[in-house]
Structures are given as C-alpha cells and as structure tokens.
Design a protein around this motif. Sequence first.
Motif, PDB file in Angstrom:
ATOM      1  N   ARG A  32      33.085  50.169  29.631  1.00 28.15           N
ATOM      2  CA  ARG A  32      32.511  48.844  29.871  1.00 28.15           C
ATOM      3  C   ARG A  32      33.287  48.131  30.966  1.00 28.15           C
ATOM      4  N   GLN A  33      32.559  47.399  31.803  1.00 30.07           N
ATOM      5  CA  GLN A  33      33.182  46.644  32.876  1.00 30.07           C
ATOM      6  C   GLN A  33      34.019  45.494  32.305  1.00 30.07           C
ATOM      7  N   ILE A  34      34.988  45.045  33.105  1.00 26.94           N
ATOM      8  CA  ILE A  34      35.802  43.897  32.713  1.00 26.94           C
ATOM      9  C   ILE A  34      35.823  42.886  33.848  1.00 26.94           C
ATOM     10  N   SER A  35      36.044  41.642  33.498  1.00 27.52           N
ATOM     11  CA  SER A  35      36.260  40.603  34.509  1.00 27.52           C
ATOM     12  C   SER A  35      37.591  39.926  34.193  1.00 27.52           C
ATOM     13  N   PHE A  36      38.269  39.413  35.229  1.00 34.55           N
ATOM     14  CA  PHE A  36      39.564  38.776  35.021  1.00 34.55           C
ATOM     15  C   PHE A  36      39.958  37.999  36.264  1.00 34.55           C
ATOM     16  N   GLN A  37      40.862  37.055  36.066  1.00 32.06           N
ATOM     17  CA  GLN A  37      41.488  36.372  37.194  1.00 32.06           C
ATOM     18  C   GLN A  37      42.690  37.197  37.620  1.00 32.06           C
ATOM     19  N   TYR A  38      42.908  37.299  38.934  1.00 29.25           N
ATOM     20  CA  TYR A  38      44.033  38.109  39.408  1.00 29.25           C
ATOM     21  C   TYR A  38      44.765  37.379  40.518  1.00 29.25           C
ATOM     22  N   ILE A  39      46.108  37.486  40.475  1.00 32.78           N
ATOM     23  CA  ILE A  39      46.920  36.914  41.534  1.00 32.78           C
ATOM     24  C   ILE A  39      47.663  38.056  42.220  1.00 32.78           C
ATOM     25  N   SER A  40      47.487  38.167  43.523  1.00 30.45           N
ATOM     26  CA  SER A  40      48.071  39.281  44.276  1.00 30.45           C
ATOM     27  C   SER A  40      49.548  39.038  44.541  1.00 30.45           C
ATOM     28  N   SER A  41      50.210  40.039  45.127  1.00 26.91           N
ATOM     29  CA  SER A  41      51.631  39.900  45.461  1.00 26.91           C
ATOM     30  C   SER A  41      51.851  38.825  46.519  1.00 26.91           C
ATOM     31  N   GLN A  42      50.768  38.460  47.244  1.00 33.36           N
ATOM     32  CA  GLN A  42      50.857  37.376  48.229  1.00 33.36           C
ATOM     33  C   GLN A  42      50.432  36.032  47.627  1.00 33.36           C
ATOM     34  N   SER A  43      50.321  35.993  46.273  1.00 37.93           N
ATOM     35  CA  SER A  43      49.960  34.788  45.516  1.00 37.93           C
ATOM     36  C   SER A  43      48.543  34.307  45.802  1.00 37.93           C
ATOM     37  N   GLU A  44      47.666  35.232  46.214  1.00 38.00           N
ATOM     38  CA  GLU A  44      46.258  34.905  46.420  1.00 38.00           C
ATOM     39  C   GLU A  44      45.506  35.128  45.111  1.00 38.00           C
ATOM     40  N   GLN A  45      44.741  34.107  44.681  1.00 40.76           N
ATOM     41  CA  GLN A  45      44.024  34.198  43.415  1.00 40.76           C
ATOM     42  C   GLN A  45      42.564  34.540  43.658  1.00 40.76           C
ATOM     43  N   SER A  46      42.012  35.351  42.770  1.00 37.30           N
ATOM     44  CA  SER A  46      40.609  35.742  42.897  1.00 37.30           C
ATOM     45  C   SER A  46      40.061  36.133  41.528  1.00 37.30           C
ATOM     46  N   ILE A  47      38.741  36.134  41.428  1.00 36.69           N
ATOM     47  CA  ILE A  47      38.047  36.597  40.230  1.00 36.69           C
ATOM     48  C   ILE A  47      37.583  38.022  40.502  1.00 36.69           C
ATOM     49  N   ARG A  48      37.936  38.964  39.651  1.00 38.74           N
ATOM     50  CA  ARG A  48      37.585  40.361  39.866  1.00 38.74           C
ATOM     51  C   ARG A  48      36.691  40.875  38.738  1.00 38.74           C
ATOM     52  N   THR A  49      35.821  41.797  39.103  1.00 39.22           N
ATOM     53  CA  THR A  49      35.077  42.597  38.131  1.00 39.22           C
ATOM     54  C   THR A  49      35.402  44.044  38.452  1.00 39.22           C
ATOM     55  N   ALA A  50      35.742  44.815  37.416  1.00 34.71           N
ATOM     56  CA  ALA A  50      36.206  46.175  37.676  1.00 34.71           C
ATOM     57  C   ALA A  50      35.700  47.143  36.617  1.00 34.71           C
ATOM     58  N   GLU A  51      35.691  48.419  37.009  1.00 30.54           N
ATOM     59  CA  GLU A  51      35.413  49.516  36.084  1.00 30.54           C
ATOM     60  C   GLU A  51      36.762  50.140  35.735  1.00 30.54           C
ATOM     61  N   PRO A  52      37.296  49.880  34.540  1.00 30.04           N
ATOM     62  CA  PRO A  52      38.643  50.359  34.201  1.00 30.04           C
ATOM     63  C   PRO A  52      38.670  51.867  33.975  1.00 30.04           C
ATOM     64  N   MET A  53      39.663  52.531  34.568  1.00 28.73           N
ATOM     65  CA  MET A  53      39.784  53.992  34.476  1.00 28.73           C
ATOM     66  C   MET A  53      40.976  54.430  33.636  1.00 28.73           C
ATOM     67  N   SER A  54      42.150  53.863  33.929  1.00 25.72           N
ATOM     68  CA  SER A  54      43.376  54.320  33.274  1.00 25.72           C
ATOM     69  C   SER A  54      44.352  53.165  33.123  1.00 25.72           C
ATOM     70  N   ILE A  55      45.194  53.264  32.084  1.00 31.23           N
ATOM     71  CA  ILE A  55      46.323  52.353  31.915  1.00 31.23           C
ATOM     72  C   ILE A  55      47.586  53.153  32.175  1.00 31.23           C
ATOM     73  N   VAL A  56      48.475  52.615  32.992  1.00 32.08           N
ATOM     74  CA  VAL A  56      49.668  53.353  33.416  1.00 32.08           C
ATOM     75  C   VAL A  56      50.921  52.516  33.145  1.00 32.08           C
ATOM     76  N   ALA A  57      51.925  53.156  32.532  1.00 30.90           N
ATOM     77  CA  ALA A  57      53.247  52.536  32.400  1.00 30.90           C
ATOM     78  C   ALA A  57      54.124  53.122  33.491  1.00 30.90           C
ATOM     79  N   LYS A  58      54.629  52.274  34.373  1.00 25.30           N
ATOM     80  CA  LYS A  58      55.463  52.754  35.487  1.00 25.30           C
ATOM     81  C   LYS A  58      56.546  51.736  35.775  1.00 25.30           C
ATOM     82  N   GLY A  59      57.773  52.244  35.940  1.00 24.44           N
ATOM     83  CA  GLY A  59      58.872  51.334  36.226  1.00 24.44           C
ATOM     84  C   GLY A  59      59.084  50.362  35.084  1.00 24.44           C
ATOM     85  N   PHE A  60      58.997  49.078  35.381  1.00 28.29           N
ATOM     86  CA  PHE A  60      59.238  48.063  34.364  1.00 28.29           C
ATOM     87  C   PHE A  60      57.952  47.350  33.941  1.00 28.29           C
TER      88      PHE A  60
END
Length: 311
Positions: A150-178
Amino acid sequence: MKIDRLLAITMLLLNRRRISAKELSERFEVSLRTVYRDVEAINQAGIPIVSFAGLTGGYEIMDQYRLERQFLSLEELQSIIVGLKGIRSTVGDQEIGNLLDKVGALVAKSEQNTAARLDDQLIIDMNPWRRGSEDKEKLNMLRSAIKESRQISFQYISSQSEQSIRTAEPMSIVAKGFGWYLYGYCLLRQDFRIFRLNRMKEIEVLPETFERRAEAKEPFQHGWGKRDPSTLINLVLHAQQSIQAQIEDYFQPQQITYQTDGSMIITAKQPDEPWLHSLLLGYGPSVLVLEPAHLAAAIKEKAEKIVQLYS
C-alpha cells in the motif's frame, strides 16, 4: 573433508532454486564424478534431491523438505536467537516473539544452561538512543504498508531542510549506521529514493495499492553511500589529543597520523556538504581545518556568527 562438502552442498540447495552439477564442481573444486557421488550420498541420507536434464537442468531439493534441528549447532541456534532479539527490541513484533519461542524450543533441555551463558555473551539492541517508541510506531506502520503493498504519504524534510509532502511505494526498511531508513519509489520525484525515518512526519498508510516495480533494486544496489569522486574534497585537519576518541569514532585508522605531541593529522576525502560543517563545528576549538582554504573560511564564518548570536 567430505562431510563438510556434503553439508555445504545441502545448504546451497536449500537456499537456491536450482544449481547445476558444473557449478557445484567449480565451486568445490572437485570433478563432476565426485559431485554425482556426493548428491547420491545426500539422497541416501534421506534428503530428497531431484535432478533435471537439459540446458536449464540441475539439482533441486523437493519443495516440502525442511531443515531439521540436528543440522544446526547450539551456537548457530543462539546466533539466530540473538539476531531475532535485536530486531524485536526495535519493532516489538508479536510474530518475532512467536518465532523466538519456536527457535528456543529447538534447544534441548540439556543445553539450556549453556544457551543461557551464550545469551549473555552477545547482545544486539537496535533501539535508537532517542524516540524509541515513536520510531517503533513508524516501523510497524511501514512494515504493514510494505507487506500489504500500500502507498504511503508523509511530510519529509531533506538534508537541506527543504520540506515537502511525499507519496511513495515503500519497498524496504533498512537499519544502517545510527538510523533507520525507508527505501521506496517516490511518486513526486518519479524515481527510487531513500528516506531517513526520523525526518518522516505524519505518516499515513493509503488505501491505494501498488505492484512492486520490475526495476526495483536493493537499497545498496541503488548506490547508497556511493559518491561521484569529483564532488569530494581533500580534507586535512589538525586535531588535539583531547578528542582522540571522537576522531577515531568517525575517521578510519589509515586516515589518521599521530604526532609526537599526541595531536593528530587527519587526511580524508569528504563531500563538501552542510553536515560536514556541523561535524567540524561540533569538535569546537579542538580541530583546525588546514585544507581546503574555502572550507576553513566557511567554518570561520559560521563560528563568527555563533559568537555574534551570543554577544
């Protein structure tokens, strides 16, 4: 040893749909005749192997066959248990709890005291230092969306502090680093993206479903961590001995040269991005940027603005 090779062939067949005699011969550096004898020996041991002829032929283990407990040592079972406990500490999933019970039941009563001692020797806790319950809720929501396509929607803030509303098709959850990340197809950007979990706000699982895209790659095949060498700068730092631990936490041993007075010279290629400025400022007066000059100037300018803020 032959027994080791027979067990290795069995494990390969359990994890592969089909494998040819030629591939087995090359992998274990034995003749085809030896492969035929090994497969026959495995069959005689009660593991049902089926052979297929032709160009796409090879060997397979019958679909209904499963690996019994006697093929796993106590240490191997304990490694599975440790890994499952680490995952459960983060997602708190009842399914994982049930799986832990099933795997634990494979440990013989006579081995349980030894297993308890092994249990204390390695502990994996994947919980973040902060936002434990919040991240757990996000992870469970995303896992559910991935499982149900199922698709998801969410608010996202990029590394440049730009905010946007996203809709995405989730594929994988990854634990990396911290941290934890979501890999999926972003409908706004019309491309695959990696999203940091703590930057995702107001996540909503939508009723719209999707089919996994044929061109979907694993997150690490997507180029995670790979950077264009032309975008990297030659960073040279002089660090005081007082922050040796922090320097060694981040930089690799071959990047650090220790001086007779205990200080360090760090030479590394790094992306010239805002997070690097934050990292260097975080070391305070214990680090001096020697090269490149434009980075030293940028750090100086930011430090002066900090002083002005508190003046």
